[in-house]
Design a protein around this motif. Structure first.
Motif, PDB file in Angstrom:
ATOM      1  N   GLY A 159      -4.159 -51.190  21.264  1.00 14.29           N
ATOM      2  CA  GLY A 159      -4.726 -52.318  20.537  1.00 14.29           C
ATOM      3  C   GLY A 159      -4.340 -52.307  19.070  1.00 14.29           C
ATOM      4  O   GLY A 159      -4.035 -53.354  18.489  1.00 14.29           O
TER       5      GLY A 159
ATOM      6  N   LEU B  10      -3.868 -57.436  22.870  1.00 10.93           N
ATOM      7  CA  LEU B  10      -4.922 -56.896  22.010  1.00 10.93           C
ATOM      8  C   LEU B  10      -6.300 -57.129  22.622  1.00 10.93           C
ATOM      9  O   LEU B  10      -7.137 -56.222  22.668  1.00 10.93           O
ATOM     10  CB  LEU B  10      -4.823 -57.541  20.627  1.00 10.93           C
TER      11      LEU B  10
ATOM     12  N   GLY C  89      -9.972 -55.214  14.140  1.00 12.61           N
ATOM     13  CA  GLY C  89      -8.967 -54.423  14.843  1.00 12.61           C
ATOM     14  C   GLY C  89      -8.903 -52.993  14.343  1.00 12.61           C
ATOM     15  O   GLY C  89      -8.930 -52.041  15.129  1.00 12.61           O
TER      16      GLY C  89
END
Length: 217
Positions: free
Chosen positions: A79, A101, A32
């Motif tokens: 995100g 996400l 991420g």
């Protein structure tokens, strides 16, 4: 005759499953953060170049990713925020944020790939440079940065998929961070481990206990 009971037996979560959840948490955080950083960096770079005819000469033009499309950068920020928010919610809320996400990552990939061959940004610059609204860019070329942004989006997508698959086993934000800074409560013994709650078993592992037996160190 042997008595048969219909009461379901308690479901236990293995230590191996908890460790898989911990590994997936680490990977999701890595994917991420790295994916958002890569996508944001790529949108600041040159995506395309060309020339415009101005007063009989060629005028060089370039377009960055943010000139071509603002979608990858915006979705990368969404995100990254969703990656943080995963730990602030539980149950259905966690699945919803994990889905956001994953969608942010997929949208970043799609927008970056669509922008890889776009010429509208340079055509607009050519029209401004030449003073002719019908002017278009010549000698158009593209760089690899749109595909780098797509890689960043793919990492965000992977982080979202990991959150959807293993997010139920990840710890949530502790309540002690939500309370004010008052006097400390007296020390209490750790609560008993509930084998049906993965978060209880995870906390037991963090305390150095073995949740597979009833003995405490």
């Amino acid at each position: 005759m042997e008595h048969v009971t219909a009461v379901p037996q308690p479901r236990t979560v293995s230590v191996g499953a908890l460790r898989a959840g911990r590994l997936s948490l680490g990977l999701a955080l890595l994917f991420g953060a790295l994916g958002a950083a890569v996508a944001l960096l790529a949108t600041r770079q040159e995506w395309s170049a060309g020339t415009a005819t101005v007063a009989g000469g060629d005028f060089p033009l370039t377009a960055s990713g943010s000139d071509v499309t603002g979608v990858p950068a915006a979705l990368a920020i969404v995100g990254l925020a969703a990656m943080v928010a995963v730990f602030a919610v539980r149950r259905a809320g966690r699945y919803a944020v994990a889905g956001l996400l994953a969608l942010s990552g997929a949208g970043t990939v799609a927008a970056a790939l669509l922008g890889a061959s776009d010429s509208a940004a340079l055509d607009e610059k050519a029209a401004e440079a030449s003073g002719n609204t019908a002017a278009t860019v010549d000698s158009l070329s593209h760089t690899a940065w749109p595909y780098v942004a797509a890689v960043g989006g793919a990492l965000l997508l992977l982080a979202g998929l990991l959150a959807l698959r293993y997010g139920r086993m990840w710890p949530a934000m502790s309540g002690r961070y939500e309370r004010g800074t008052g006097p400390r409560a007296p020390h209490r013994a750790p609560p008993p481990v509930d084998p049906d709650r993965p978060e209880d078993l995870w906390k037991a592992l963090d305390r150095g206990e073995d949740p597979t037996n009833g003995d405490r160190p």
